[in-house]
Motif scaffolding. Structure first.
Motif, PDB file in Angstrom:
ATOM      1  N   ASN A  43       0.965  -1.293   0.033  1.00 32.07           N
ATOM      2  CA  ASN A  43      -0.089  -0.147  -0.212  1.00 32.07           C
ATOM      3  C   ASN A  43       0.842   1.324  -0.114  1.00 32.07           C
ATOM      4  O   ASN A  43       0.601   2.188  -0.682  1.00 32.07           O
ATOM      5  CB  ASN A  43      -1.032   0.120   1.241  1.00 32.07           C
ATOM      6  N   LEU A  46       2.250   1.372  -3.477  1.00 31.81           N
ATOM      7  CA  LEU A  46       1.098   2.310  -4.233  1.00 31.81           C
ATOM      8  C   LEU A  46       0.886   3.633  -4.017  1.00 31.81           C
ATOM      9  O   LEU A  46       0.567   4.451  -5.130  1.00 31.81           O
ATOM     10  CB  LEU A  46      -0.326   1.304  -4.214  1.00 31.81           C
ATOM     11  N   THR A  47       0.779   4.026  -2.976  1.00 39.73           N
ATOM     12  CA  THR A  47       0.432   5.262  -2.647  1.00 39.73           C
ATOM     13  C   THR A  47       1.436   6.274  -3.121  1.00 39.73           C
ATOM     14  O   THR A  47       1.500   7.338  -3.699  1.00 39.73           O
ATOM     15  CB  THR A  47       0.522   5.466  -0.794  1.00 39.73           C
ATOM     16  N   GLU A  48       2.751   5.619  -3.037  1.00 40.61           N
ATOM     17  CA  GLU A  48       4.143   6.328  -3.429  1.00 40.61           C
ATOM     18  C   GLU A  48       3.940   6.522  -4.903  1.00 40.61           C
ATOM     19  O   GLU A  48       4.104   7.761  -5.659  1.00 40.61           O
ATOM     20  CB  GLU A  48       5.294   5.604  -2.994  1.00 40.61           C
ATOM     21  N   LYS A  49       3.696   5.597  -5.762  1.00 43.98           N
ATOM     22  CA  LYS A  49       3.618   5.599  -6.995  1.00 43.98           C
ATOM     23  C   LYS A  49       2.137   6.421  -7.543  1.00 43.98           C
ATOM     24  O   LYS A  49       2.648   7.259  -8.782  1.00 43.98           O
ATOM     25  CB  LYS A  49       3.354   3.985  -7.727  1.00 43.98           C
ATOM     26  N   ASP A  50       1.251   6.328  -7.023  1.00 46.74           N
ATOM     27  CA  ASP A  50      -0.062   7.120  -7.217  1.00 46.74           C
ATOM     28  C   ASP A  50       0.475   8.653  -7.139  1.00 46.74           C
ATOM     29  O   ASP A  50       0.089   9.593  -8.113  1.00 46.74           O
ATOM     30  CB  ASP A  50      -1.072   6.872  -6.340  1.00 46.74           C
ATOM     31  N   SER A  51       1.042   8.739  -6.082  1.00 42.50           N
ATOM     32  CA  SER A  51       1.599  10.444  -6.004  1.00 42.50           C
ATOM     33  C   SER A  51       2.557  10.704  -7.041  1.00 42.50           C
ATOM     34  O   SER A  51       2.520  11.766  -7.474  1.00 42.50           O
ATOM     35  CB  SER A  51       2.139  10.551  -4.506  1.00 42.50           C
ATOM     36  N   LYS A  52       3.363   9.995  -7.436  1.00 40.20           N
ATOM     37  CA  LYS A  52       4.429  10.124  -8.496  1.00 40.20           C
ATOM     38  C   LYS A  52       3.766  10.245  -9.824  1.00 40.20           C
ATOM     39  O   LYS A  52       3.946  11.253 -10.513  1.00 40.20           O
ATOM     40  CB  LYS A  52       5.423   8.824  -8.531  1.00 40.20           C
ATOM     41  N   ILE A  53       2.648   9.477 -10.193  1.00 41.81           N
ATOM     42  CA  ILE A  53       2.007   9.573 -11.223  1.00 41.81           C
ATOM     43  C   ILE A  53       1.226  10.989 -11.289  1.00 41.81           C
ATOM     44  O   ILE A  53       1.347  11.674 -12.459  1.00 41.81           O
ATOM     45  CB  ILE A  53       1.048   8.275 -11.264  1.00 41.81           C
ATOM     46  N   ASP A  54       0.579  11.355 -10.061  1.00 38.43           N
ATOM     47  CA  ASP A  54      -0.075  12.681 -10.249  1.00 38.43           C
ATOM     48  C   ASP A  54       0.927  13.828 -10.266  1.00 38.43           C
ATOM     49  O   ASP A  54       0.742  14.661 -11.196  1.00 38.43           O
ATOM     50  CB  ASP A  54      -0.855  12.815  -8.659  1.00 38.43           C
TER      51      ASP A  54
END
Length: 185
Positions: A43, A46-54
């Protein structure tokens, strides 16, 4: 003694079962703990990747806006100015040619009107009936042929039947017969 052995055996089996259950419970707990730890790490990733994608999407939007609103290059501006100049020149040439064509059309109409005024006030263009002229001549002109003379030139339309339709005026005896134009025989 068998009963003691049986009892000690059962106690030993119970002890081993208890140890196995405790070991199994320890393994289950360790597994659940490891699973929870892995899920938490997943998790976090995923949170880190989502923030990177954003962040990357935001950068993309900023860069896209910069690209869409970029200033024109000098060579592009020069080329556009050249095209606009060429377009203006072509439009001027077209307008000049159109005005010249209009002038020549008016000149042609003027010359035709002057010609018609000078030579004929009401030209009768394209009306020609050769049969009407032939009927007038046929009714007016009647040629009488003298004995021994050749038929007149002119043939058709001159009031004389064609040369093949003319009967000879002299017979074998040399007497003169009546002509076909007289209507009597």
């Amino acid at each position: 003694r068998i009963a003691e052995e049986k009892a000690s055996h059962q106690a030993e089996v119970a002890r081993l079962r208890a140890e196995a259950n405790k070991a199994r419970e320890d393994l289950i707990a360790a597994h659940e703990e490891l699973h929870a730890e892995m899920r938490r790490e997943h998790n976090e990733v995923l949170t880190e990747k989502d923030s990177k994608i954003d962040d990357l999407v935001e950068k993309l939007h900023v860069l896209q806006d910069m690209y869409d609103n970029r200033p024109s290059r000098e060579e592009d501006l020069e080329r556009i100015a050249q095209y606009e100049q060429a377009l203006c020149e072509q439009e001027a040439a077209y307008k000049k040619l159109y005005e010249e064509m209009h002038f020549y059309k008016l000149e042609l109409v003027n010359r035709e009107q002057n010609y018609n005024k000078t030579f004929n006030s009401a030209p009768n263009v394209g009306v020609l009936n050769p049969m009407a002229a032939a009927k007038k001549k046929e009714a007016v002109v009647r040629i009488v042929q003298q004995p021994g003379s050749l038929p007149p030139l002119g043939g058709i339309g001159a009031g004389v039947p064609p040369s093949g339709a003319m009967k000879s005026c002299r017979t074998q005896s040399g007497s003169i017969q009546r002509r076909p134009s007289s209507g009597r025989r």
